[in-house]
Scaffold this active site. Structure first.
Site, PDB file in Angstrom:
ATOM      1  N   SER A 116     -11.379  -1.275  -0.945  1.00 50.65           N
ATOM      2  CA  SER A 116      -9.846  -1.057  -0.325  1.00 50.65           C
ATOM      3  C   SER A 116     -10.377  -1.140   1.792  1.00 50.65           C
ATOM      4  O   SER A 116      -9.226  -2.341   2.343  1.00 50.65           O
ATOM      5  CB  SER A 116      -9.659   0.077   0.080  1.00 50.65           C
ATOM      6  OG  SER A 116      -8.869   0.974  -1.281  1.00 50.65           O
TER       7      SER A 116
ATOM      8  N   HIS B 213      -3.862   6.329   3.729  1.00 52.08           N
ATOM      9  CA  HIS B 213      -4.341   5.055   3.312  1.00 52.08           C
ATOM     10  C   HIS B 213      -4.018   3.782   3.831  1.00 52.08           C
ATOM     11  O   HIS B 213      -4.538   2.803   3.772  1.00 52.08           O
ATOM     12  CB  HIS B 213      -4.487   5.048   1.424  1.00 52.08           C
ATOM     13  CG  HIS B 213      -4.893   3.695   0.983  1.00 52.08           C
ATOM     14  ND1 HIS B 213      -4.645   2.988   0.107  1.00 52.08           N
ATOM     15  CD2 HIS B 213      -6.239   3.969   0.835  1.00 52.08           C
ATOM     16  CE1 HIS B 213      -5.555   2.130  -0.223  1.00 52.08           C
ATOM     17  NE2 HIS B 213      -6.729   2.685   0.288  1.00 52.08           N
TER      18      HIS B 213
ATOM     19  N   ASP C 160       0.296  -1.272  -0.149  1.00 51.12           N
ATOM     20  CA  ASP C 160       0.273  -0.105   0.019  1.00 51.12           C
ATOM     21  C   ASP C 160       0.753   1.387  -0.361  1.00 51.12           C
ATOM     22  O   ASP C 160       2.409   1.290  -0.680  1.00 51.12           O
ATOM     23  CB  ASP C 160      -0.941   0.513   1.441  1.00 51.12           C
ATOM     24  CG  ASP C 160      -2.222   0.509   0.817  1.00 51.12           C
ATOM     25  OD1 ASP C 160      -2.510   1.925   0.801  1.00 51.12           O
ATOM     26  OD2 ASP C 160      -3.355   0.147   0.742  1.00 51.12           O
TER      27      ASP C 160
END
Length: 531
Positions: free
Chosen positions: A360, A169, A124
């Site tokens: 996600s 994120h 990520d």
């Protein structure tokens, strides 16, 4: 333009054809030079900045001030999607026994194994080191960045405070995967306890992008290769995009090593400027050797508006999960999203929001369930694999068998279309023991579609007699598949299954669109004009 070999490694020789070349033309020029100088023809491709479709919905942050959690304010949830009912531990509702069953599954695991261990590779944007919910067993020493210019550095994601969509994120998905126990003071007195689905797991973070917007082809390849070398048994990647041959080859290598890869199916938008983006499952999730994570809301209906008989957004949140085509959904599994917790460090020391969404959020839940099952049955799996030397791929298929066959399929009759194999149930998966029998090896990841082969006339013109023609055709196939993702007029072809035959009208539409595109290589256009 950097050129990659078939294994995704940058070829050190400089490309001297000029910076004005289209990326794929630079690759073809390199191939031509190699053929002239050595007589050998080996596949190469450009190291593209691959568009990764955003994991959050910018529309949800418009026209309202979104801040980190201060209390359970119903307005903090996305209005267009159902919010969880009032219940015990509502803060982490998706972990509860009536949803993904992670609390029950972890209790059962600890009853069998007092100190469970497994390595999960988390690919990520890295992690923000000061968040209180980072995994207890986050291996910061082994965590690395694979971004150009950051190679070898720790996988640190620095919050800029400028974009709620992009900042943190990796931190948010990592905490959903294996977040530590938090205090009431960390959640504004809303919850105390573990927030991750597999909090016992050792996490190795691999930073491949500064944001969820762009990554280079080589970054994912290098990260996955590193995960293999570090002994990761599960991969969680909440990103999706267009494929490359280098990606396909590394996915195949991980599968043969017995690594379960879970990646996001992707997100699409039903309103606004992003509605032109693809609505079908993206890569790597589209490959059979990967588990595609799709979404299901807390009411057990798909995270897709058309499946909910809704035609438009009521609250401005315009993102939904991708799904289809039918053959891809046979290796897809749904987990709960949206309106799950979303870790953040963007708002004056507040650590969570309630509007986490996208596939996600689903991806780390599926990866966590795989990790729990693998840990629970570790000894049994190892004994089975002794009977099949050199066939570690069976380990992946055993995981898939348990997760898929324990999934809940009765809440929504059309689950095969929108969810895949059903809704994740981590505890029920533990009821299914491993078996090495009746397992089918998944189809190799590749960048081929029958329709593309037909378009290029390979069956008639390139019969394998000429090595250079074979390599060139592979390069053309990869470029065309990438164009199918980036050109809205070609996205209809993503609806087709891999073995579907295209009509004459389909082939001509594809040919004309490729010929008029400013981004298609001159080499491919030259070939298409010669037909």
């Amino acid at each position: 333009m950097e050129i990659l070999n078939k294994n995704g490694k940058v070829i050190p020789q400089l490309i001297t054809k000029g910076d004005d070349k289209k990326p794929w033309d630079s690759a073809h020029d390199y191939l031509d030079d190699e053929i002239k100088s050595t007589g050998n023809a080996e596949y190469v491709e450009p190291n593209l900045e691959n568009k990764i479709f955003s994991a959050e919905d910018p529309g949800s942050f418009q026209n309202k001030a979104v801040s980190a959690l201060e209390s359970f304010n119903e307005d903090d949830y996305l209005k267009n999607w159902p919010k969880p009912e009032v219940q015990t531990d509502r803060f982490v509702w998706h972990l509860n026994d009536q949803f993904s069953e992670f609390k029950k599954a972890n209790r059962k695991l600890l009853e069998k194994i007092s100190d469970p261990k497994i390595k999960i590779g988390h690919i990520d944007t890295g992690f923000q080191p000061d968040h209180p919910a980072l995994p207890k067993n986050l291996n910061k020493e082994k965590s690395k960045s694979f971004i150009k210019g950051e190679e070898g550095k720790q996988a640190i994601d620095i919050a800029s405070g400028k974009s709620l969509e992009q900042d943190g994120h990796g931190t948010a998905t990592m905490i959903l995967l294996a977040g530590n126990s938090v205090k009431n003071s960390d959640t504004d007195n809303n919850y105390e306890g573990f927030v991750g689905a597999a909090p016992f797991a050792e996490i190795i973070s691999m930073r491949i992008s500064e944001t969820v917007a762009l990554i280079q082809t080589s970054a994912f390849v290098d990260a996955l290769e590193y995960a293999i070398s570090e002994g990761c048994e599960v991969i969680s990647m909440s990103m999706a995009g267009a494929p490359s041959k280098a990606w396909a080859n590394m996915v195949n290598k991980a599968y043969e090593a017995g690594i379960t890869i879970v990646t996001a199916a992707g997100n699409s938008w039903f309103e606004g400027p992003k509605q032109a983006l693809p609505k079908r499952v993206l890569y790597p999730a589209r490959w059979d050797r990967v588990i595609a994570a799709t979404g299901v809301a807390c009411d057990n209906l798909p995270y897709v508006l058309e499946a909910r008989l809704q035609k438009k957004s009521e609250g401005g949140e315009t993102m939904q999960g991708n799904f289809g085509p039918e053959d891809v959904m046979t290796h897809a599994l749904a987990a709960y999203t949206p309106n799950v917790i979303w870790a953040t460090m963007n708002d004056k020391g507040k650590y969570f929001r309630l509007d986490g969404g996208g596939t996600s959020s689903a991806t780390p839940q599926v990866a966590a369930a795989a990790a729990i099952w693998l840990t629970y049955y570790r000894d049994e799996i190892n004994e089975i694999l002794k009977k099949y030397p050199g066939e570690k791929w069976r380990k992946v298929e055993m995981v898939k068998n348990a997760l898929f066959n324990s999934a809940e399929r009765y809440s929504y009759p059309l689950y095969k279309i929108y969810l895949g194999r059903g809704i994740l149930k981590a505890d029920k998966a533990l009821v299914i023991p491993p078996s090495g029998e009746n397992l089918t090896k998944a189809k190799e990841a590749n960048v081929n579609l029958w329709g593309i082969l037909d378009l290029l006339g390979l069956l008639l013109r390139l019969k394998g007699d000429n090595e250079a023609d074979d390599v060139r055709s592979e390069m053309f196939q990869a470029e065309i598949l990438q164009q199918m993702h980036s050109n809205p007029n070609l996205q209809k072809f993503l609806d087709y299954e891999e073995t579907d035959i295209w009509t004459d009208a389909d082939r001509e539409l594809m040919r004309q669109e490729l010929l008029k595109s400013d981004t298609v290589s001159d080499k491919l256009k030259e070939y298409l004009r010669s037909e």
